[in-house]
Design a protein around this motif. Sequence first.
Motif, PDB file in Angstrom:
ATOM      1  N   SER A 136      25.519 -27.111  65.358  1.00 20.90           N
ATOM      2  CA  SER A 136      26.960 -27.270  65.590  1.00 20.90           C
ATOM      3  C   SER A 136      27.258 -28.255  66.718  1.00 20.90           C
ATOM      4  N   MET A 137      26.244 -28.600  67.531  1.00 25.99           N
ATOM      5  CA  MET A 137      26.482 -29.552  68.629  1.00 25.99           C
ATOM      6  C   MET A 137      26.460 -31.002  68.153  1.00 25.99           C
ATOM      7  N   HIS A 138      25.955 -31.236  66.924  1.00 24.17           N
ATOM      8  CA  HIS A 138      25.939 -32.581  66.344  1.00 24.17           C
ATOM      9  C   HIS A 138      25.310 -33.614  67.274  1.00 24.17           C
ATOM     10  N   ARG A 170      27.248 -31.871  79.168  1.00 23.66           N
ATOM     11  CA  ARG A 170      27.449 -30.918  78.066  1.00 23.66           C
ATOM     12  C   ARG A 170      27.081 -29.516  78.518  1.00 23.66           C
ATOM     13  N   LEU A 194      26.363 -25.549  76.952  1.00 25.80           N
ATOM     14  CA  LEU A 194      26.154 -24.668  75.801  1.00 25.80           C
ATOM     15  C   LEU A 194      26.089 -23.245  76.344  1.00 25.80           C
ATOM     16  N   ARG A 229      33.417 -16.326  73.843  1.00 25.72           N
ATOM     17  CA  ARG A 229      33.151 -17.571  73.103  1.00 25.72           C
ATOM     18  C   ARG A 229      34.425 -18.392  72.981  1.00 25.72           C
ATOM     19  N   CYS A 245      35.198 -20.106  76.259  1.00 24.11           N
ATOM     20  CA  CYS A 245      34.276 -21.219  76.558  1.00 24.11           C
ATOM     21  C   CYS A 245      34.579 -22.446  75.710  1.00 24.11           C
ATOM     22  N   VAL A 246      34.884 -22.213  74.432  1.00 19.75           N
ATOM     23  CA  VAL A 246      35.240 -23.339  73.559  1.00 19.75           C
ATOM     24  C   VAL A 246      36.518 -24.004  74.070  1.00 19.75           C
ATOM     25  N   ALA A 306      33.214 -26.236  76.106  1.00 17.52           N
ATOM     26  CA  ALA A 306      31.780 -25.994  75.941  1.00 17.52           C
ATOM     27  C   ALA A 306      31.451 -25.704  74.479  1.00 17.52           C
ATOM     28  N   SER A 307      30.164 -25.807  74.129  1.00 17.55           N
ATOM     29  CA  SER A 307      29.676 -25.355  72.837  1.00 17.55           C
ATOM     30  C   SER A 307      29.163 -23.926  73.007  1.00 17.55           C
ATOM     31  N   THR A 319      26.680 -20.573  71.237  1.00 18.16           N
ATOM     32  CA  THR A 319      25.710 -20.113  70.246  1.00 18.16           C
ATOM     33  C   THR A 319      25.370 -18.664  70.574  1.00 18.16           C
TER      34      THR A 319
END
Length: 307
Positions: free
Chosen positions: A208-210, A276, A278, A287, A290-291, A295-296, A298
């Motif tokens: 999902s971080m691409h 970045r 995560l 979550r 954080c988004v 942030a990403s 997981t």
Amino acid sequence: MVGPMANRDGNGWTACSLGHRHWGRYGAAGLLAYAPCRPGPDQVCVLLQRRSWWGNHGGTWGPPGGARDSHESAVAAALREAEEECALPAGDVSVRGILRDDHGGWSYQTVIAGAPRPLPVHPVSSETSKVSWVPAADVAALDLHPGFAAQWPALREALQPLTIIVDAANVMGSRPDGWWRDRAGAARRLRDQLAGLAAEGLTALPESMHLPALERWFPEFVLVVEGAARPVAATHAAGPRDPGAPGPPDGRVRVVAAPGSGDDTIAALAGDLAGRRLVVTADRRLRERCVAAGASVTGPSWLLGQL
Ligand SMILES: [Zn+2]
């Protein structure tokens, strides 16, 4: 003193399975150092050198690099070459990742490293005619070494640090190893495992971080502990690691004791840290926070799968 050439067994030509001729009997490695530069807070410069006209691909620009010796890690070879060719002080950069260009039977590993600022450099060896910190936006316009030109689009995506913020309570709670009997001990175990991971590096990040597929990522880890696990923040991670390991010379784990709710501390770090971020947690509300902070996220199973 033994001369520097005494153990340079990598020097020599070889062939790859694509039919090219390459310098470096055991492969080659280069150092792509980056540093913040003006204008703009998000601008980075990379350290490039122009090769002397008489060399291989003379006159082109690329990162400092050269043959890797049989006993050397890619990181050690890349730092050595950057020092030998550009006088870059190896101790002043932090290794962030390795991109491998594999030709079959021969490979070139670009070691990506962050510097706090554009450090003073100058051409040292006769192979190098010029050394410069080049804004990332200007790199593609240079006459680049063809190998570097092919890797540049992927490398450019990796020119910032990555911090993995771990919700200790949530990750510990997801593996039934008796953590409820000794929360501080369980947090200490997790911290030491993260130190090992920081030293070895990660071979994959969540899809999902691409992000480009690096051979290894070397993130920083922040372990956020709360409640009965808080004493871990006052202790140190396991001792110095094996100097022959593939990663940076210091496994990077910071333990943060949340003064109140771990969630508030994690959400604040997710918004404040540079580069970045995560966040590892299964907590749905956290979550979302954080988004929203950029942030990403997981889940614990991803992290536990790496340990
Ligand atoms: Zn090749």
